[in-house]
Design a protein around this motif. Structure first.
Motif, short mmCIF file in Angstrom:
data_model
loop_
_atom_site.label_atom_id
_atom_site.label_comp_id
_atom_site.label_asym_id
_atom_site.label_seq_id
_atom_site.Cartn_x
_atom_site.Cartn_y
_atom_site.Cartn_z
N ARG A 1 -108.19 33.37 73.07
CA ARG A 1 -107.67 32.58 72.25
C ARG A 1 -106.22 32.40 72.16
NH1 ARG A 1 -108.57 31.88 67.36
NH2 ARG A 1 -109.39 33.87 66.90
N ALA A 2 -105.36 33.48 71.89
CA ALA A 2 -104.06 33.69 71.92
C ALA A 2 -103.24 32.99 72.93
CB ALA A 2 -103.74 35.09 71.15
N LEU A 3 -103.89 33.43 73.82
CA LEU A 3 -103.11 33.02 75.28
C LEU A 3 -103.14 31.37 75.12
CD1 LEU A 3 -104.16 35.64 78.09
CD2 LEU A 3 -102.00 35.22 76.90
N ILE A 4 -104.43 30.88 75.03
CA ILE A 4 -104.53 29.49 75.27
C ILE A 4 -103.83 28.89 73.82
CG2 ILE A 4 -106.18 27.73 74.94
CD1 ILE A 4 -108.21 29.50 76.22
N GLU A 5 -103.71 29.24 72.85
CA GLU A 5 -103.20 28.57 71.90
C GLU A 5 -101.68 28.51 72.09
OE1 GLU A 5 -104.36 30.89 68.69
OE2 GLU A 5 -106.12 29.47 67.97
N GLU A 6 -101.20 29.81 72.53
CA GLU A 6 -99.79 29.66 73.13
C GLU A 6 -99.34 28.65 73.92
OE1 GLU A 6 -96.43 32.86 75.24
OE2 GLU A 6 -98.47 33.34 74.60
N ALA A 39 -103.95 46.46 89.74
CA ALA A 39 -102.76 46.71 90.56
C ALA A 39 -102.30 45.27 91.10
CB ALA A 39 -102.93 47.69 91.37
N LEU A 40 -103.31 44.56 91.72
CA LEU A 40 -102.72 43.37 92.53
C LEU A 40 -102.22 42.28 91.35
CD1 LEU A 40 -103.07 41.53 95.18
CD2 LEU A 40 -105.18 40.94 94.45
N TYR A 41 -103.03 42.26 90.43
CA TYR A 41 -102.41 41.14 89.38
C TYR A 41 -101.16 41.59 88.76
CZ TYR A 41 -106.55 38.25 88.98
OH TYR A 41 -107.45 37.07 89.09
N ARG A 42 -100.87 42.75 88.65
CA ARG A 42 -99.62 43.03 88.01
C ARG A 42 -98.50 43.21 88.92
NH1 ARG A 42 -100.63 48.65 84.13
NH2 ARG A 42 -101.84 47.72 82.15
N ASP A 43 -98.80 43.70 90.25
CA ASP A 43 -97.72 43.69 91.10
C ASP A 43 -97.29 42.72 91.68
OD1 ASP A 43 -97.83 46.65 90.45
OD2 ASP A 43 -98.90 46.77 92.40
N ARG A 44 -98.32 41.58 92.00
CA ARG A 44 -97.92 40.15 92.65
C ARG A 44 -98.32 39.02 92.04
NH1 ARG A 44 -100.29 40.87 98.44
NH2 ARG A 44 -99.71 38.82 98.35
N LEU A 45 -99.55 38.99 91.62
CA LEU A 45 -100.38 37.70 91.38
C LEU A 45 -99.69 37.07 89.97
CD1 LEU A 45 -102.29 35.85 92.68
CD2 LEU A 45 -104.14 36.81 91.29
N GLU A 97 -101.51 29.21 86.00
CA GLU A 97 -101.13 30.44 85.59
C GLU A 97 -101.61 31.12 84.46
OE1 GLU A 97 -96.64 31.98 83.73
OE2 GLU A 97 -97.14 29.76 83.74
N LEU A 98 -102.30 29.94 83.60
CA LEU A 98 -102.92 30.55 82.41
C LEU A 98 -104.28 31.14 82.65
CD1 LEU A 98 -103.53 30.62 79.12
CD2 LEU A 98 -104.39 28.09 79.65
N ASP A 99 -104.90 30.75 83.63
CA ASP A 99 -106.06 31.26 84.16
C ASP A 99 -105.96 32.59 84.66
OD1 ASP A 99 -107.54 29.12 83.14
OD2 ASP A 99 -107.85 28.05 85.12
N THR A 100 -104.76 32.67 85.09
CA THR A 100 -104.58 33.94 85.89
C THR A 100 -104.24 35.29 84.95
OG1 THR A 100 -103.58 32.95 87.83
CG2 THR A 100 -102.95 35.11 87.56
N ARG A 101 -103.37 34.79 83.79
CA ARG A 101 -103.17 35.74 82.62
C ARG A 101 -104.63 36.04 81.84
NH1 ARG A 101 -99.14 33.47 78.87
NH2 ARG A 101 -99.78 31.27 79.47
#
Length: 442
Positions: free
Chosen positions: A156-161, A370-376, A408-412
């Motif tokens: 919710r916090a990510l979406i509200e942001e 690791a994939l999300y942190r390093d690249r995606l 980008e939001l969905d990825t986070r």
């Protein structure tokens, strides 16, 4: 009006978010003062669990019944009159008339008392293992509910942001539409409104999920769980060796799972079942009853004295026909003991399957993390920024800009879900490894 896509606009947003975050932190100080960690929440849930208290009472019941089973049966006192004449009912008329006092004591077969005490003590000891299992289950349940609350609130916090940015983006589109009055700009405005509506729907569904998780958490922690500020924990494996990609050696796996409280609980019941077999075999032995009696006689009518009587006898219960009784009791006891061994084998198979599944899942989650942190995450952020910059410079498509922002939001959100699922998987692994904390490790 195009400030969301300029450096000044980005700076103003950061300042606004910082101020907003400061205000939210100031408003949340009363709640943070009473914040509990996950470990504290688990301890509170265990302390509030009535099942654990009930198990203590059940163990005390078995303990008391075991002490009672080891004692001899109560003796039987017998009072009566023998050979009393019906014509006068006088005690001194006939020589055989007497007042009798008798005492009988039954002696159970073989070692049945000791074996029954051992059986009940084994069943009572099982309650300690069941409490250990219950504590592990409570820890897993509370952890999963805690993570459900954390995932919903942080999503919710990510979406509200991002919703604030979509609001600003809608104002930009509306301004351009009012100045350009073009069909394309009208379509952009409708798309912006649509995406805001979708975000509101996602926020509503997330609020529902969080409310449900907090309600279920309240069953364990009390009403205060609705105001509890949950945080994402960093759980540690009680047995770090299970994290590796290589399969565990069978003997190591057997040692880890064989110490699980549920397995120890079944082993206690197996021990009680074996004692039950020995108890059934004692039925082949005879049971005894010792009878002692004293008969009082009055003096004769002519004044001569009469001696009193004393009697002693032993009654023996002879199991002469065991086919339909003793043999069947032994057969039933052995079948029950074997059924318990089968239950242990099935339980170990389920625990092994759950452990291996969780190990494989944790390995893949580590790779995805690791994939999300390093690249995606970086790549999606760069794509969204490029699309926004292109649209701000009137060289890009609005649909592409807004789609990249949503991606980008969905990825986070997905990266957050992976973090939460990792902790959930570690919690499940710790449940399967319950009982191995005190084990000596090489």
């Amino acid at each position: 009006m195009d400030y969301p896509f300029t450096a000044a606009g980005r700076l103003s947003r950061r300042v606004a978010r910082a101020l907003g975050g400061g205000l939210l932190l100031f408003a949340a100080l009363p709640l943070l003062a009473g914040t509990r960690t996950l470990d504290q929440a688990i301890a509170d849930a265990r302390a509030r669990d009535p099942w654990l208290a009930g198990s203590e009472w059940r163990q005390e019941s078995f303990r008391a019944r075991g002490r009672a089973a080891g004692a001899l049966p109560d003796p039987v006192l017998r009072l009566g009159a023998a050979n009393l004449p019906m014509d006068s009912f006088a005690f001194n008329q006939e020589a055989m008339t007497q007042f009798q006092v008798g005492l009988s004591q039954a002696i159970p077969r073989g070692a049945t008392r000791e074996l029954e005490r051992e059986r009940l003590e084994a069943l009572g000891g099982e309650q300690a293992n069941r409490r250990d299992e219950r504590r592990a289950q409570v820890a897993l349940i509370v952890t999963e509910l805690w993570l459900d609350c954390t995932l919903a609130s942080r999503t919710r916090a990510l979406i509200e942001e991002d919703r604030d940015l979509f609001l600003q983006l809608r104002e930009v589109v509306a301004s351009r539409y009012r100045s350009a009055l073009g069909d394309a700009r009208q379509q952009d405005l409708v798309r912006a409104e649509l995406e805001l509506t979708r975000l509101d729907d996602r926020l509503t569904r997330l609020t529902e999920r969080e409310d449900i998780a907090r309600s279920r958490l309240g069953e364990w922690l009390g009403p205060g769980a609705r105001q509890l500020a949950t945080s994402l924990p960093e759980l540690a494996l009680v047995e770090p060796a299970v994290r590796g990609a290589e399969p565990l050696a069978p003997e190591r796996l057997a040692a880890l799972l064989g110490n699980h409280p549920s397995v120890r609980s079944v082993e206690r019941r197996i021990a009680a079942g074996d004692t039950g077999v020995a108890l059934a075999e004692e039925r082949y032995k005879p049971a005894f009853t010792v009878n002692a009696g004293y008969g009082y006689r009055e003096d004769a009518m002519d004044g001569s004295s009469r001696p009193d009587f004393f009697s002693l006898s032993v009654a023996v219960d002879l199991p002469l026909f065991p086919d339909e009784r003793q043999d069947q009791h032994v057969r039933a006891a052995r079948a029950e003991a074997e059924a318990l061994r089968t239950e242990r084998a099935l339980l170990l198979r389920d625990l092994r399957s759950g452990l291996e599944t969780a190990r494989a899942r944790l390995l893949r989650l580590d790779e995805r993390r690791a994939l999300y942190r390093d690249r995606l995450l970086d790549e999606m952020a760069q794509q969204a920024e490029a699309a926004r910059a292109a649209y701000g410079a009137d060289s890009g498509d609005f649909a592409e800009a807004i789609r990249s922002r949503i991606d980008e939001l969905d990825t986070r959100i997905e990266a957050l879900a992976i973090e939460v699922e990792r902790q959930r998987t570690i919690a499940r692994l710790n449940y399967y490894l319950a009982g191995s904390e005190g084990e000596e490790r090489p």
